[in-house]
Write a protein that holds these residues in place. Structure first.
Motif, PDB file in Angstrom:
ATOM      1  N   ASP A  92       0.824  -1.222   0.000  1.00 44.72           N
ATOM      2  CA  ASP A  92       0.000   0.000   0.000  1.00 44.72           C
ATOM      3  C   ASP A  92       0.847   1.257   0.000  1.00 44.72           C
ATOM      4  OD1 ASP A  92      -2.564  -1.167  -0.035  1.00 44.72           O
ATOM      5  OD2 ASP A  92      -2.564  -1.366   2.150  1.00 44.72           O
ATOM      6  N   ASP A  93       1.991   1.243   0.667  1.00 41.09           N
ATOM      7  CA  ASP A  93       2.810   2.429   0.885  1.00 41.09           C
ATOM      8  C   ASP A  93       2.008   3.537   1.554  1.00 41.09           C
ATOM      9  OD1 ASP A  93       5.190   3.818   0.999  1.00 41.09           O
ATOM     10  OD2 ASP A  93       4.913   4.742  -0.960  1.00 41.09           O
ATOM     11  N   ASN A  94       1.371   3.171   2.661  1.00 40.63           N
ATOM     12  CA  ASN A  94       0.657   4.165   3.457  1.00 40.63           C
ATOM     13  C   ASN A  94       1.624   5.210   3.970  1.00 40.63           C
ATOM     14  OD1 ASN A  94      -2.028   3.259   3.314  1.00 40.63           O
ATOM     15  ND2 ASN A  94      -1.615   1.675   4.824  1.00 40.63           N
ATOM     16  N   GLU A  95       1.092   6.357   4.361  1.00 38.56           N
ATOM     17  CA  GLU A  95       1.945   7.465   4.795  1.00 38.56           C
ATOM     18  C   GLU A  95       2.807   7.122   5.996  1.00 38.56           C
ATOM     19  OE1 GLU A  95      -0.634  10.347   7.503  1.00 38.56           O
ATOM     20  OE2 GLU A  95      -1.566   9.989   5.555  1.00 38.56           O
ATOM     21  N   PHE A  96       2.400   6.130   6.787  1.00 36.42           N
ATOM     22  CA  PHE A  96       3.195   5.771   7.957  1.00 36.42           C
ATOM     23  C   PHE A  96       4.311   4.785   7.630  1.00 36.42           C
ATOM     24  CE2 PHE A  96      -0.732   3.251   8.010  1.00 36.42           C
ATOM     25  CZ  PHE A  96      -0.209   1.988   7.844  1.00 36.42           C
ATOM     26  N   ALA A  97       4.296   4.180   6.444  1.00 34.34           N
ATOM     27  CA  ALA A  97       5.288   3.156   6.109  1.00 34.34           C
ATOM     28  C   ALA A  97       6.736   3.653   6.270  1.00 34.34           C
ATOM     29  CB  ALA A  97       5.051   2.609   4.706  1.00 34.34           C
ATOM     30  N   PRO A  98       7.072   4.881   5.838  1.00 35.13           N
ATOM     31  CA  PRO A  98       8.450   5.329   6.051  1.00 35.13           C
ATOM     32  C   PRO A  98       8.710   5.839   7.468  1.00 35.13           C
ATOM     33  CG  PRO A  98       7.247   6.967   4.775  1.00 35.13           C
ATOM     34  CD  PRO A  98       6.323   5.786   4.961  1.00 35.13           C
ATOM     35  N   GLN A  99       7.671   5.973   8.281  1.00 34.00           N
ATOM     36  CA  GLN A  99       7.811   6.548   9.618  1.00 34.00           C
ATOM     37  C   GLN A  99       8.058   5.511  10.712  1.00 34.00           C
ATOM     38  OE1 GLN A  99       8.003   9.777   9.433  1.00 34.00           O
ATOM     39  NE2 GLN A  99       7.346   9.677   7.301  1.00 34.00           N
ATOM     40  N   VAL A 100       7.693   4.251  10.466  1.00 35.62           N
ATOM     41  CA  VAL A 100       7.869   3.220  11.491  1.00 35.62           C
ATOM     42  C   VAL A 100       9.335   2.807  11.533  1.00 35.62           C
ATOM     43  CG1 VAL A 100       5.505   2.401  11.256  1.00 35.62           C
ATOM     44  CG2 VAL A 100       7.317   1.290   9.950  1.00 35.62           C
ATOM     45  N   TYR A 101       9.695   2.050  12.580  1.00 37.11           N
ATOM     46  CA  TYR A 101      11.059   1.557  12.654  1.00 37.11           C
ATOM     47  C   TYR A 101      11.071   0.039  12.648  1.00 37.11           C
ATOM     48  CZ  TYR A 101      15.870   0.843  13.702  1.00 37.11           C
ATOM     49  OH  TYR A 101      17.165   0.441  13.611  1.00 37.11           O
ATOM     50  N   PRO A 102      11.811  -0.546  11.757  1.00 34.24           N
ATOM     51  CA  PRO A 102      12.507   0.126  10.664  1.00 34.24           C
ATOM     52  C   PRO A 102      11.518   0.555   9.581  1.00 34.24           C
ATOM     53  CG  PRO A 102      12.772  -2.246  10.457  1.00 34.24           C
ATOM     54  CD  PRO A 102      12.022  -2.003  11.742  1.00 34.24           C
ATOM     55  N   PRO A 103      11.882   1.569   8.796  1.00 34.49           N
ATOM     56  CA  PRO A 103      10.988   1.991   7.714  1.00 34.49           C
ATOM     57  C   PRO A 103      10.598   0.788   6.845  1.00 34.49           C
ATOM     58  CG  PRO A 103      12.755   3.566   7.989  1.00 34.49           C
ATOM     59  CD  PRO A 103      13.096   2.383   8.863  1.00 34.49           C
ATOM     60  N   LEU A 104       9.308   0.699   6.543  1.00 35.39           N
ATOM     61  CA  LEU A 104       8.737  -0.490   5.909  1.00 35.39           C
ATOM     62  C   LEU A 104       8.942  -0.519   4.399  1.00 35.39           C
ATOM     63  CD1 LEU A 104       7.024  -3.056   6.371  1.00 35.39           C
ATOM     64  CD2 LEU A 104       4.996  -1.622   6.013  1.00 35.39           C
ATOM     65  N   THR A 105       9.585  -1.589   3.926  1.00 36.64           N
ATOM     66  CA  THR A 105       9.629  -1.874   2.492  1.00 36.64           C
ATOM     67  C   THR A 105       8.207  -2.268   2.101  1.00 36.64           C
ATOM     68  OG1 THR A 105      11.931  -2.582   2.542  1.00 36.64           O
ATOM     69  CG2 THR A 105      10.574  -3.423   0.728  1.00 36.64           C
ATOM     70  N   THR A 106       7.729  -1.749   0.983  1.00 35.81           N
ATOM     71  CA  THR A 106       6.329  -1.974   0.631  1.00 35.81           C
ATOM     72  C   THR A 106       6.116  -1.896  -0.875  1.00 35.81           C
ATOM     73  OG1 THR A 106       4.064  -1.263   1.156  1.00 35.81           O
ATOM     74  CG2 THR A 106       5.702   0.471   0.922  1.00 35.81           C
ATOM     75  N   VAL A 107       4.956  -2.313  -1.297  1.00 41.92           N
ATOM     76  CA  VAL A 107       4.567  -2.221  -2.694  1.00 41.92           C
ATOM     77  C   VAL A 107       3.622  -1.033  -2.829  1.00 41.92           C
ATOM     78  CG1 VAL A 107       3.404  -3.393  -4.602  1.00 41.92           C
ATOM     79  CG2 VAL A 107       4.822  -4.711  -3.002  1.00 41.92           C
ATOM     80  N   ARG A 108       3.985  -0.103  -3.704  1.00 46.05           N
ATOM     81  CA  ARG A 108       3.163   1.090  -3.929  1.00 46.05           C
ATOM     82  C   ARG A 108       2.303   0.869  -5.165  1.00 46.05           C
ATOM     83  NH1 ARG A 108       6.734   5.762  -4.923  1.00 46.05           N
ATOM     84  NH2 ARG A 108       6.873   5.858  -2.657  1.00 46.05           N
ATOM     85  N   GLN A 109       1.053   1.144  -5.000  1.00 51.58           N
ATOM     86  CA  GLN A 109       0.086   1.052  -6.085  1.00 51.58           C
ATOM     87  C   GLN A 109      -0.531   2.441  -6.239  1.00 51.58           C
ATOM     88  OE1 GLN A 109      -3.013  -2.271  -6.743  1.00 51.58           O
ATOM     89  NE2 GLN A 109      -3.724  -1.097  -5.023  1.00 51.58           N
ATOM     90  N   SER A 110      -0.384   3.034  -7.397  1.00 48.01           N
ATOM     91  CA  SER A 110      -0.931   4.366  -7.611  1.00 48.01           C
ATOM     92  C   SER A 110      -2.442   4.268  -7.787  1.00 48.01           C
ATOM     93  CB  SER A 110      -0.304   5.010  -8.854  1.00 48.01           C
ATOM     94  OG  SER A 110      -1.033   6.162  -9.218  1.00 48.01           O
ATOM     95  N   PHE A 111      -3.168   4.743  -6.763  1.00 45.27           N
ATOM     96  CA  PHE A 111      -4.622   4.679  -6.848  1.00 45.27           C
ATOM     97  C   PHE A 111      -5.160   5.569  -7.968  1.00 45.27           C
ATOM     98  CE2 PHE A 111      -3.913   3.222  -2.455  1.00 45.27           C
ATOM     99  CZ  PHE A 111      -4.506   1.981  -2.581  1.00 45.27           C
ATOM    100  N   ALA A 112      -4.479   6.667  -8.244  1.00 47.85           N
ATOM    101  CA  ALA A 112      -4.896   7.535  -9.351  1.00 47.85           C
ATOM    102  C   ALA A 112      -4.774   6.790 -10.679  1.00 47.85           C
ATOM    103  CB  ALA A 112      -4.065   8.815  -9.368  1.00 47.85           C
ATOM    104  N   THR A 113      -3.677   6.066 -10.853  1.00 51.34           N
ATOM    105  CA  THR A 113      -3.468   5.303 -12.085  1.00 51.34           C
ATOM    106  C   THR A 113      -4.477   4.158 -12.177  1.00 51.34           C
ATOM    107  OG1 THR A 113      -1.116   5.846 -12.074  1.00 51.34           O
ATOM    108  CG2 THR A 113      -1.796   3.950 -13.406  1.00 51.34           C
ATOM    109  N   VAL A 114      -4.691   3.452 -11.079  1.00 50.14           N
ATOM    110  CA  VAL A 114      -5.659   2.350 -11.071  1.00 50.14           C
ATOM    111  C   VAL A 114      -7.053   2.881 -11.400  1.00 50.14           C
ATOM    112  CG1 VAL A 114      -6.815   0.634  -9.609  1.00 50.14           C
ATOM    113  CG2 VAL A 114      -4.332   0.887  -9.513  1.00 50.14           C
ATOM    114  N   GLY A 115      -7.446   3.983 -10.783  1.00 48.89           N
ATOM    115  CA  GLY A 115      -8.758   4.577 -11.053  1.00 48.89           C
ATOM    116  C   GLY A 115      -8.908   5.001 -12.498  1.00 48.89           C
ATOM    117  N   ALA A 116      -7.874   5.623 -13.047  1.00 49.16           N
ATOM    118  CA  ALA A 116      -7.917   6.061 -14.448  1.00 49.16           C
ATOM    119  C   ALA A 116      -8.031   4.858 -15.384  1.00 49.16           C
ATOM    120  CB  ALA A 116      -6.682   6.892 -14.773  1.00 49.16           C
TER     121      ALA A 116
END
Length: 152
Positions: A92-116
């Motif tokens: 998801d790459d939620n806004e908290f993903a880089p803020q936790v410890y350790p910063p979370l490796t994640t899969v980012r899905q562009s909701f704008a691109t998916v919606g379009a």
């Protein structure tokens, strides 16, 4: 390696599980048993506690960042180091993903691109046009919670 899947009553949970299984097959890797959460960090924290007690894999893909937070909590409470003892990857790459410890490796899905893309496909079908049904490609965002696979 392991997967903590989201609820299979949700399309997101089904698709993420199928994607994980497809990648394992594509790389000729065995599919370990899947554990299922209910999209909450609390459910996965309980699952994580049981996994710590029974033995952890070297890596885990968690179906959402929120679920990954619950898993990280269980690891922390049991003195398991991330990524030294286990790599954790969310989705998801939620806004908290880089803020936790350790910063979370994640899969980012562009909701704008998916919606379009959804609208393009829908309008194309309504208008009787051939439309490319190729899904939007997500992006792996590498942070500190995952490392290279360990060798035996």
């Amino acid at each position: 390696m392991a997967h903590l899947a989201g609820s299979q009553e949700w399309l997101d949970g089904q698709v993420r599980l199928r994607g994980w299984q497809a990648e394992l097959r594509a790389h000729a890797l065995p599919a370990p048993p899947v554990r299922y959460g209910d999209w909450t960090g609390e459910s996965v924290c309980r699952i994580g506690q049981r996994m710590v007690a029974s033995g952890l894999p070297s890596s885990i893909f968690v179906a959402s960042d929120l679920m990954a937070l619950g898993f990280l909590r269980a690891l922390h409470e049991n003195g398991v180091r991330v990524p030294e003892d286990i790599s954790v990857v969310g989705f998801d790459d939620n806004e908290f993903a880089p803020q936790v410890y350790p910063p979370l490796t994640t899969v980012r899905q562009s909701f704008a691109t998916v919606g379009a893309r959804c609208m393009e496909i829908l309008l194309g079908r309504i208008e009787g046009r051939d439309v490319d049904n190729t899904p939007a490609v997500p992006e792996l965002v590498v942070r500190a919670s995952a490392t290279s696979p360990r060798t035996a």
